[in-house]
Design a protein around this motif. Structure first.
Motif, PDB file in Angstrom:
ATOM      1  N   ARG A  38      -3.103   4.526   1.068  1.00  0.00           N
ATOM      2  CA  ARG A  38      -2.282   4.486  -0.141  1.00  0.00           C
ATOM      3  C   ARG A  38      -1.502   5.780  -0.258  1.00  0.00           C
ATOM      4  N   GLN A  39      -0.402   5.682  -0.983  1.00  0.00           N
ATOM      5  CA  GLN A  39       0.432   6.853  -1.210  1.00  0.00           C
ATOM      6  C   GLN A  39       0.954   6.827  -2.630  1.00  0.00           C
ATOM      7  N   ALA A  40       0.594   7.851  -3.376  1.00  0.00           N
ATOM      8  CA  ALA A  40       1.074   8.007  -4.744  1.00  0.00           C
ATOM      9  C   ALA A  40       2.328   8.880  -4.728  1.00  0.00           C
ATOM     10  N   PRO A  41       3.168   8.774  -5.751  1.00  0.00           N
ATOM     11  CA  PRO A  41       4.398   9.583  -5.782  1.00  0.00           C
ATOM     12  C   PRO A  41       4.086  11.066  -5.665  1.00  0.00           C
ATOM     13  N   GLU A  89      -5.851   6.845 -11.565  1.00  0.00           N
ATOM     14  CA  GLU A  89      -5.577   7.621 -10.345  1.00  0.00           C
ATOM     15  C   GLU A  89      -5.539   6.770  -9.077  1.00  0.00           C
ATOM     16  N   ASP A  90      -5.864   5.479  -9.203  1.00  0.00           N
ATOM     17  CA  ASP A  90      -5.711   4.563  -8.066  1.00  0.00           C
ATOM     18  C   ASP A  90      -4.280   4.055  -7.938  1.00  0.00           C
ATOM     19  N   THR A  91      -3.436   4.386  -8.892  1.00  0.00           N
ATOM     20  CA  THR A  91      -2.047   3.955  -8.844  1.00  0.00           C
ATOM     21  C   THR A  91      -1.350   4.526  -7.615  1.00  0.00           C
ATOM     22  N   VAL A 119       0.378  -0.914  -6.596  1.00  0.00           N
ATOM     23  CA  VAL A 119      -0.728  -1.104  -7.525  1.00  0.00           C
ATOM     24  C   VAL A 119      -0.562  -0.083  -8.642  1.00  0.00           C
ATOM     25  N   THR A 120      -0.515  -0.562  -9.866  1.00  0.00           N
ATOM     26  CA  THR A 120      -0.378   0.313 -11.017  1.00  0.00           C
ATOM     27  C   THR A 120      -1.530   0.046 -11.975  1.00  0.00           C
ATOM     28  N   VAL A 121      -2.266   1.100 -12.304  1.00  0.00           N
ATOM     29  CA  VAL A 121      -3.404   0.981 -13.205  1.00  0.00           C
ATOM     30  C   VAL A 121      -3.076   1.737 -14.485  1.00  0.00           C
ATOM     31  N   SER A 122      -3.044   1.032 -15.595  1.00  0.00           N
ATOM     32  CA  SER A 122      -2.721   1.653 -16.875  1.00  0.00           C
ATOM     33  C   SER A 122      -3.998   2.123 -17.561  1.00  0.00           C
ATOM     34  N   ALA A 123      -3.853   3.202 -18.307  1.00  0.00           N
ATOM     35  CA  ALA A 123      -5.015   3.771 -19.002  1.00  0.00           C
ATOM     36  C   ALA A 123      -5.426   2.928 -20.206  1.00  0.00           C
TER      37      ALA A 123
END
Length: 123
Positions: A38-41, A89-91, A119-123
């Motif tokens: 995975r790669q986050a911005p 933080e898995d986003t 994959v976007t995980v909202s709080a």
């Protein structure tokens, strides 16, 4: 040439679950191992999980161990990543990759890559 196509990404609330799929098409050559990265911005691509062709050996990053499960169905040429207890933080964009040689945690050891699924995980 083998193509890998990921699916199953989306938006989910923290604590939720998603299952990613990665389907291989093209030449019927079996990868010795499949991996998820995975790669986050603004961050480097990181290893998440990997599985051997037989499925008897798996590797996980410490950050996802006990929450994520990698599996594969060789008849369907598909590898899965079940993600539970998701955190913000898995986003990231999640990529699957295939390795012709051996299971590895290193992205440079993988020979083929999919285009990624968000994959976007909202709080």
């Amino acid at each position: 040439q083998v193509q890998l196509v990921e699916s199953g990404g989306g938006l989910v609330q923290a604590g939720g679950s998603l299952r990613l799929s990665c389907a291989a098409s093209g030449l019927s050559i079996s990868f010795q191992a499949m991996g998820w990265f995975r790669q986050a911005p603004g961050k480097e691509r990181e290893f998440i999980a990997a599985i051997t062709r037989s499925g008897d050996t798996t590797f996980y990053a410490d950050s996802v161990k006990d929450r994520f499960t990698i599996s594969r169905d060789n008849a369907k040429k598909t590898v899965y990543l079940q993600m539970n207890s998701l955190k913000p933080e898995d986003t990231a964009v999640y990529y699957c990759a295939g390795c012709y040689f051996s299971i590895s945690r290193r992205s440079e050891d993988y020979n083929s890559w999919g285009q990624g699924t968000q994959v976007t995980v909202s709080a």
